[in-house]
Structures are given as structure tokens and as C-alpha cells.
Design a protein around this motif. Structure first.
Motif, PDB file in Angstrom:
ATOM      1  N   ASN A 110     107.218  62.378 -36.527  1.00 47.31           N
ATOM      2  CA  ASN A 110     106.259  62.916 -36.194  1.00 47.31           C
ATOM      3  C   ASN A 110     106.192  61.891 -34.977  1.00 47.31           C
ATOM      4  O   ASN A 110     105.780  62.642 -33.573  1.00 47.31           O
ATOM      5  CB  ASN A 110     104.707  63.414 -36.541  1.00 47.31           C
ATOM      6  N   LYS A 111     106.228  60.816 -35.182  1.00 45.39           N
ATOM      7  CA  LYS A 111     106.578  59.938 -33.984  1.00 45.39           C
ATOM      8  C   LYS A 111     107.660  60.122 -32.922  1.00 45.39           C
ATOM      9  O   LYS A 111     107.211  60.070 -31.781  1.00 45.39           O
ATOM     10  CB  LYS A 111     106.703  58.947 -34.343  1.00 45.39           C
ATOM     11  N   MET A 112     108.802  60.826 -33.434  1.00 43.21           N
ATOM     12  CA  MET A 112     110.193  60.651 -32.457  1.00 43.21           C
ATOM     13  C   MET A 112     109.482  62.105 -31.904  1.00 43.21           C
ATOM     14  O   MET A 112     109.312  62.202 -30.319  1.00 43.21           O
ATOM     15  CB  MET A 112     110.691  61.180 -33.420  1.00 43.21           C
ATOM     16  N   MET A 113     109.136  63.258 -32.628  1.00 47.38           N
ATOM     17  CA  MET A 113     108.856  64.409 -31.523  1.00 47.38           C
ATOM     18  C   MET A 113     106.899  63.890 -30.674  1.00 47.38           C
ATOM     19  O   MET A 113     107.695  64.311 -29.651  1.00 47.38           O
ATOM     20  CB  MET A 113     107.646  65.120 -32.603  1.00 47.38           C
ATOM     21  N   ASN A 114     106.611  63.060 -30.672  1.00 44.75           N
ATOM     22  CA  ASN A 114     105.607  62.832 -29.361  1.00 44.75           C
ATOM     23  C   ASN A 114     106.140  62.091 -29.073  1.00 44.75           C
ATOM     24  O   ASN A 114     105.826  62.165 -27.932  1.00 44.75           O
ATOM     25  CB  ASN A 114     104.997  62.007 -30.811  1.00 44.75           C
ATOM     26  N   ASP A 115     107.482  60.969 -28.863  1.00 38.00           N
ATOM     27  CA  ASP A 115     108.172  60.153 -28.013  1.00 38.00           C
ATOM     28  C   ASP A 115     109.000  61.368 -27.029  1.00 38.00           C
ATOM     29  O   ASP A 115     108.441  60.913 -25.889  1.00 38.00           O
ATOM     30  CB  ASP A 115     108.667  59.645 -28.497  1.00 38.00           C
ATOM     31  N   ILE A 116     109.061  62.185 -27.590  1.00 39.64           N
ATOM     32  CA  ILE A 116     110.367  62.988 -26.789  1.00 39.64           C
ATOM     33  C   ILE A 116     109.484  63.789 -25.859  1.00 39.64           C
ATOM     34  O   ILE A 116     109.917  64.525 -24.584  1.00 39.64           O
ATOM     35  CB  ILE A 116     110.718  64.244 -27.851  1.00 39.64           C
ATOM     36  N   LEU A 117     107.975  64.655 -26.355  1.00 39.80           N
ATOM     37  CA  LEU A 117     107.053  65.223 -25.875  1.00 39.80           C
ATOM     38  C   LEU A 117     106.662  64.601 -24.928  1.00 39.80           C
ATOM     39  O   LEU A 117     106.351  65.105 -23.457  1.00 39.80           O
ATOM     40  CB  LEU A 117     106.213  65.487 -26.463  1.00 39.80           C
ATOM     41  N   THR A 118     105.991  63.003 -25.060  1.00 35.40           N
ATOM     42  CA  THR A 118     105.789  62.362 -23.564  1.00 35.40           C
ATOM     43  C   THR A 118     105.958  61.431 -23.118  1.00 35.40           C
ATOM     44  O   THR A 118     105.752  61.152 -22.014  1.00 35.40           O
ATOM     45  CB  THR A 118     104.734  61.666 -24.632  1.00 35.40           C
TER      46      THR A 118
END
Length: 142
Positions: A110-118
Motif C-alpha cells: 500500500n505504501k509503494m502504491m501511494n508513493d507511485i501515485l503521488t
């Protein structure tokens, strides 16, 4: 004079109708965002349940295999060295599924996903999120 009053009334009605349409569109968009977030959470929950089921099956099979290896070692007085490689590899696989089912892997993903998106500057085919990134921030606050 009557024509002016009816024109003003018509303009007021049209503006009120446009305001109501805008408000309804915002409400509908908000509901779609909530529904999308609910569906995402349901999919993640289902995936987590599947990972836990897989972990239990794999760990049960691993326990059975280890029991067989121990029984073989007691009967024959040892275990061939060729058995240790596959046992270690299978143990790593079971550990991976444990981390996904009960560990912190889901939070890391989830943290990686948020980092990719933001945080990533490059454009991906899946980003930015629609309808706007501000709406996504609102969803995360719910």
C-alpha cells in the motif's frame, strides 16, 4: 413589462436548474468515489483471505513433508543432502505467504502504491487517478 418578468423568472429557473445539476453531479461523483473505494477494499480483503487460505494449505503440506523427512531420518539414520535444498526453498515460499497473510507485506505494498501515485514524476498509464487527485485525498481521510 410582463415579458421582462417572465424572462427574469426563466433566467432564475435556468440558473437554479444548473445549480441543482451541478450539485447532483458532485453528489453522484462523490458516491462513485465511495463505491470505488468500497469495491477496492472488498477486493483487497478477498485477496487477503485467499492468501491466508493458501498459507494454511502450504504450511500444512510443509508440515506433512517435514514429518515424513523426520520419520525417514529416524528409520534410515539420516537424510540425503539433496532434500535440504527443496525444503529450504519451500520454507521460503511458506514464509512469503505468511508475510502476505499475517505480516506487514500488505502495508508495504500500500505504501509503494501511494508513493507511485503521488511521488513519482513520470506519467503512467494508470495515473493520475480520476476524477481528480484531490478527491483521492478526501477518500483517504474517510
Amino acid at each position: 413589462m410582463g415579458n421582462t418578468i417572465s424572462n427574469n423568472v426563466a433566467e432564475v429557473l435556468v440558473s437554479k436548474q444548473k445549480e441543482m445539476q451541478t450539485e447532483m453531479m458532485k453528489k453522484q461523483q462523490d458516491m462513485q468515489l465511495r463505491l470505488g473505494e468500497r469495491q477496492r477494499r472488498m477486493m483487497v480483503t478477498q485477496m487477503l483471505a485467499q492468501q491466508r487460505e493458501t498459507f494454511w494449505w502450504l504450511s500444512g503440506a510443509y508440515g506433512t513433508i517435514l514429518t515424513g523427512v523426520v520419520a525417514f531420518a529416524k528409520v534410515k539414520g539420516g537424510v540425503p543432502k539433496a532434500v535440504f535444498g527443496p525444503l529450504a526453498l519451500y520454507g521460503v515460499v511458506v514464509g512469503y505467504f505468511w508475510d502476505m497473510a499475517y505480516g506487514t507485506k500488505m502495508e508495504r505494498i500500500n505504501k509503494m502504491m501511494n508513493d507511485i501515485l503521488t511521488k513519482e514524476k513520470e506519467e503512467h498509464w494508470f495515473a493520475p487517478l480520476t476524477p481528480s487527485d484531490n478527491d483521492v485525498v478526501k477518500i483517504r481521510k474517510w
